[in-house]
Design an enzyme around this catalytic site. Structure first.
Site, PDB file in Angstrom:
ATOM      1  N   CYS A  83       0.843  -1.207   0.000  1.00 21.87           N
ATOM      2  CA  CYS A  83       0.000   0.000   0.000  1.00 21.87           C
ATOM      3  C   CYS A  83       0.875   1.252   0.000  1.00 21.87           C
ATOM      4  O   CYS A  83       1.387   1.657   1.045  1.00 21.87           O
ATOM      5  CB  CYS A  83      -0.920  -0.015   1.213  1.00 21.87           C
ATOM      6  SG  CYS A  83      -1.930   1.463   1.345  1.00 21.87           S
ATOM      7  N   CYS A 131      -0.425   4.158   2.084  1.00 23.47           N
ATOM      8  CA  CYS A 131      -0.242   3.975   3.531  1.00 23.47           C
ATOM      9  C   CYS A 131       1.221   4.218   3.918  1.00 23.47           C
ATOM     10  O   CYS A 131       1.508   4.847   4.937  1.00 23.47           O
ATOM     11  CB  CYS A 131      -0.581   2.548   3.967  1.00 23.47           C
ATOM     12  SG  CYS A 131      -2.055   1.838   3.262  1.00 23.47           S
ATOM     13  N   ASP A 132       2.142   3.678   3.150  1.00 22.08           N
ATOM     14  CA  ASP A 132       3.537   3.601   3.595  1.00 22.08           C
ATOM     15  C   ASP A 132       4.511   4.457   2.800  1.00 22.08           C
ATOM     16  O   ASP A 132       5.679   4.575   3.184  1.00 22.08           O
ATOM     17  CB  ASP A 132       4.010   2.136   3.544  1.00 22.08           C
ATOM     18  CG  ASP A 132       3.197   1.242   4.482  1.00 22.08           C
ATOM     19  OD1 ASP A 132       2.716   1.758   5.501  1.00 22.08           O
ATOM     20  OD2 ASP A 132       3.036   0.054   4.192  1.00 22.08           O
TER      21      ASP A 132
END
Ligand code: NDP
Length: 263
Positions: free
Chosen positions: A136, A139-140
């Site tokens: 992701c 997300c990261d």
């Protein structure tokens, strides 16, 4: 073993979607139950730092966020059930859900069983999850500001992730197993026009390379699918973007699913 339970509304799945549904249903006086499934809290429980959830300026932890959502759902009147449903019967009403711990009947069912990101399935990938291997980018990606990253895949998700990552990194490599992309033309055009992205065609990842203390990703070993030759590239983050698999096996033959398994 739970006694047979009847409810006006059952929610299958305890990720953010399921718990949101439960909070609304409970506040509407429907006294819902949430059947948690095999991964209580869903995909967010496998994430650590969460920086993009609205309402929190500071970094929060995925598992903590899910505990809070669950506590809120229970506070407003949701009953949580720790069970895994292995069979459903929608042929009559109320619907029947057969779990390992009991049988549940429900007038209404909210299906929120979510999806799982697909992974390549390499042992070194498994070891590097959370240490440089991610599924992701939104997300990261932030954690790789100014670092080298790779994206694996050739569909819309991979191209969008590569483009997104250029917000953080000037050095993004897209690795695709063929010599043409599956992604939409408009996304391909954006990708090819971006000076911070290079593409390695016809290669697959053979290994996630790591080192250091604490251990972190240092690179990827790639194999040329045409010649068999291998090469190592140095990256700090590798984003696997080869699609998602919806958790809908339970509904095969009971609900209309598309070719990908989505309801
Ligand atoms: P896709 O199935 O479209 O693409 C997956 C990609 O991963 C393919 O290029 C595939 O290669 C590659 N791949 C699959 N398995 C492996 C493997 N084991 N090793 C290496 N590469 C692999 O998945 P997406 O998640 O990209 O998209 C899913 C759906 O969602 C699509 O319909 C897409 O259009 C849609 N979507 C739409 C978006 C938008 O409209 N903005 C954004 C994101 C997704 P190959 O091409 O060789 O099969």
């Amino acid at each position: 073993m739970t006694d047979n339970v009847h409810t006006r509304l059952a929610v299958l799945g305890s990720g953010p979607a399921g718990l949101t549904a439960a909070i609304y249903a409970a506040r509407a006086g429907l006294q819902p139950i949430v059947i948690q499934g095999i991964q209580p809290g869903g995909q967010l429980t496998t994430t650590t730092d969460v920086e993009n959830y609205p309402g929190f300026r500071d970094v929060i932890q995925g598992p903590w966020l899910m505990e809070e959502m669950q506590a809120q759902a229970e506070h407003v009147g949701t009953r949580m059930v720790w069970d895994h449903i292995s069979e459903v019967d929608f042929s009559r009403r109320p619907f029947r859900l057969i779990g390992d711990g009991g049988i549940y009947t429900a007038d209404t069912l909210v299906i929120a069983t979510g999806a799982q990101a697909k992974w390549l399935g390499l042992p070194t990938e498994e070891r590097m999850k959370g240490k440089g291997a991610s599924a992701c980018a939104t997300c990261d990606g932030f954690f790789y500001r100014g670092k080298k990253v790779a994206v694996i895949g050739g569909g819309n998700t991979a191209v969008e992730e590569a483009l997104y990552l250029t917000n953080h990194s000037q050095d993004v490599t897209l690795i695709h197993r063929r010599d043409s992309l599956r992604a939409e033309k408009i996304l391909q055009d954006r990708l090819l026009a971006n000076p911070h992205i290079r593409i390695i065609w016809n290669h697959e990842v053979e290994e996630f390379l790591s080192g250091g203390e604490p251990e972190a990703l240092t690179g990827l070993r790639l194999k040329d699918r045409l010649t068999g030759a291998t090469q190592d590239i140095q990256v700090d983050g590798a984003f696997v973007a080869i699609g998602h698999k919806p958790a809908t096996e339970l509904f095969q033959g009971k609900l209309k699913l598309d070719d990908e398994g989505y309801i």
